[in-house]
Design an enzyme around this catalytic site. Sequence first.
Site, mmCIF file in Angstrom:
data_model
loop_
_atom_site.group_PDB
_atom_site.id
_atom_site.type_symbol
_atom_site.label_atom_id
_atom_site.label_comp_id
_atom_site.label_asym_id
_atom_site.label_seq_id
_atom_site.Cartn_x
_atom_site.Cartn_y
_atom_site.Cartn_z
ATOM 1 N N TYR A 173 0.982 -1.061 -0.053
ATOM 2 C CA TYR A 173 -0.086 0.128 0.138
ATOM 3 C C TYR A 173 0.741 1.238 0.048
ATOM 4 O O TYR A 173 0.687 2.143 -0.795
ATOM 5 C CB TYR A 173 -1.017 -0.071 1.149
ATOM 6 C CG TYR A 173 -1.672 1.336 1.246
ATOM 7 C CD1 TYR A 173 -2.968 1.194 0.486
ATOM 8 C CD2 TYR A 173 -1.461 2.277 2.298
ATOM 9 C CE1 TYR A 173 -3.864 2.634 0.487
ATOM 10 C CE2 TYR A 173 -2.368 3.420 2.253
ATOM 11 C CZ TYR A 173 -3.549 3.417 1.421
ATOM 12 O OH TYR A 173 -4.445 4.336 1.250
ATOM 13 N N LYS A 177 1.248 3.914 -3.005
ATOM 14 C CA LYS A 177 0.724 5.493 -3.028
ATOM 15 C C LYS A 177 2.187 6.329 -3.207
ATOM 16 O O LYS A 177 1.645 7.502 -3.886
ATOM 17 C CB LYS A 177 0.174 5.748 -1.390
ATOM 18 C CG LYS A 177 -1.110 5.280 -1.238
ATOM 19 C CD LYS A 177 -2.197 5.690 -2.288
ATOM 20 C CE LYS A 177 -3.450 5.224 -1.790
ATOM 21 N NZ LYS A 177 -4.648 5.667 -2.769
#
Length: 248
Positions: A173, A177
């Site tokens: 994750y 990002k």
Amino acid sequence: MHFLAVLGRARFPGMTTTLITGANRGLGLETARLVEVGHTVYLGARDARRGEEAAGRVGAHPLLIDVTGDASVQAAAKLVRDQVGHLDVLVNNAGIIGPVRPAGQITAADMLTVYDTNVFGVVRVMHAFLPLLQAGPAPVVVNVSSGLGSLAVTADPESHASVVPVWVPGLAYNSGKAALNMVTAQYARAYPAVRINAVDPGHTATDFNGHTGAQSVEEGAEIIVRMAVLGPDGPTGGFFAAGGPVPW
Ligand SMILES: NC(=O)c1ccc[n+]([C@@H]2O[C@H](COP(=O)([O-])OP(=O)(O)OC[C@H]3O[C@@H](n4cnc5c(N)ncnc54)[C@H](OP(=O)(O)O)[C@@H]3O)[C@@H](O)[C@H]2O)c1
């Protein structure tokens, strides 16, 4: 500033067409309240029934769009092109957290799954919708990122508390990002006539984190909405949270 206060800054009430991906719940659904200031909102959802229900609740138009599918994204772009001819505001919000496990237990397949939605999904949507954005007078793109994707914060644990109060490690994750942040910066350099920014909504109580986030969706969506209603002189190529710029 309260969410509703920034809604008053909408640029062209009644004339602005906005697409929000992953908008059937959470931050995307809250952002769909742009209908309250006259935006025509296409509420993106990958499930038709969930999209119709959510769109009905806020007065938006449901738009079937799974950001992991080329055909789905292209069909959505065709529908907006046929119905409106252009797009004013694109909010790339759809995202998944993926597996939350120690770094050594994350596989390349795990990474592909997370990147397919959070990074490649944004590229799919941008590729399909950039012609429609460029057909409008003052296009805006908001990429919903996270402070967890900040390399500066990750490299400086002492800054965690001030920039990302709830900093958690996450190979898939967080790195996704970070990639989305660079994707944002690259698009902004390539398309100077489009306002293209990344935002960090902050730790917000949604299904995403089992509603453990400290903020309400109204608070989390505020920066998304603020950057969605930018005028043509607004910033581009930046990374913003409610309190101001986020270090890359
Ligand atoms: N909540 C936080 O604390 C927080 C903090 C920083 C950043 N963010 C970011 O904010 C964004 C929204 O998060 P949220 O908290 O609102 O999460 P959420 O409540 O879990 O909602 C995520 C939305 O994305 C949709 N989605 C997932 N995969 C999709 C796909 N392949 N195609 C289209 N839509 C898809 C989901 O649809 P389904 O209902 O069909 O699953 C859902 O509508 C994400 O990008 C997340 O990374 C959240």
